[in-house]
Design a protein around this motif. Sequence first.
Motif, PDB file in Angstrom:
ATOM      1  N   ARG A 192       0.840  -1.179   0.000  1.00 31.83           N
ATOM      2  CA  ARG A 192       0.000   0.000   0.000  1.00 31.83           C
ATOM      3  C   ARG A 192       0.887   1.245   0.000  1.00 31.83           C
ATOM      4  NH1 ARG A 192      -5.273  -0.143   3.744  1.00 31.83           N
ATOM      5  NH2 ARG A 192      -5.276  -2.142   2.636  1.00 31.83           N
ATOM      6  N   TYR A 218      -7.760   3.625  -0.970  1.00 28.54           N
ATOM      7  CA  TYR A 218      -8.260   3.616   0.395  1.00 28.54           C
ATOM      8  C   TYR A 218      -8.212   5.015   0.995  1.00 28.54           C
ATOM      9  CZ  TYR A 218      -7.539  -1.442   0.175  1.00 28.54           C
ATOM     10  OH  TYR A 218      -7.572  -2.766  -0.178  1.00 28.54           O
ATOM     11  N   TRP A 264      -9.474   3.203   8.603  1.00 32.04           N
ATOM     12  CA  TRP A 264      -9.384   2.934   7.167  1.00 32.04           C
ATOM     13  C   TRP A 264     -10.746   2.575   6.600  1.00 32.04           C
ATOM     14  CZ3 TRP A 264      -4.845   3.331   4.365  1.00 32.04           C
ATOM     15  CH2 TRP A 264      -3.678   3.523   5.130  1.00 32.04           C
ATOM     16  N   GLN A 309     -12.965   0.736   3.288  1.00 34.59           N
ATOM     17  CA  GLN A 309     -12.905  -0.594   2.692  1.00 34.59           C
ATOM     18  C   GLN A 309     -12.257  -0.595   1.312  1.00 34.59           C
ATOM     19  OE1 GLN A 309     -15.475   1.368   2.446  1.00 34.59           O
ATOM     20  NE2 GLN A 309     -16.058   1.205   0.291  1.00 34.59           N
ATOM     21  N   GLY A 310     -12.093   0.590   0.723  1.00 34.90           N
ATOM     22  CA  GLY A 310     -11.417   0.706  -0.562  1.00 34.90           C
ATOM     23  C   GLY A 310     -12.386   0.755  -1.733  1.00 34.90           C
TER      24      GLY A 310
END
Length: 121
Positions: free
Chosen positions: A45, A95, A111, A113-114
């Motif tokens: 990431r 994200y 964060w 979930q994208g």
Amino acid sequence: QVHLVESGGGSVQAGGSLRLSCAASGRTASDYGLGWFRQAPRKEREFVASIGSTGIMPYYADSVKGRFTISRDNAKNTVYLVMNNLNPEDTAVYYCAAGVPGPSTRDYDYWGQGTQVTVSS
């Protein structure tokens, strides 16, 4: 606790544009810096952009500088990422994150979930 939900991903041809949104909920969501990261298949990431809690101090990765713009609307508890002149190397899951902000994943506590972004040549 801050809950983040991304939207706006999709498929686009090279040279095209997309706007990602991330809605933040939680009593103190507007107190957090917000950032965007992305993760391509078989890669770690990586940082894309971040912005402070009051909307100042946007910061970008070199790979997106001049093409992407991050902004936030605290009245709507939403952060945006406008992506222009996309290329296939931008293909990834994007994200949203809430935290310090900074360029490291360790700077962020929450964060989303994208959302998938796919750029075809």
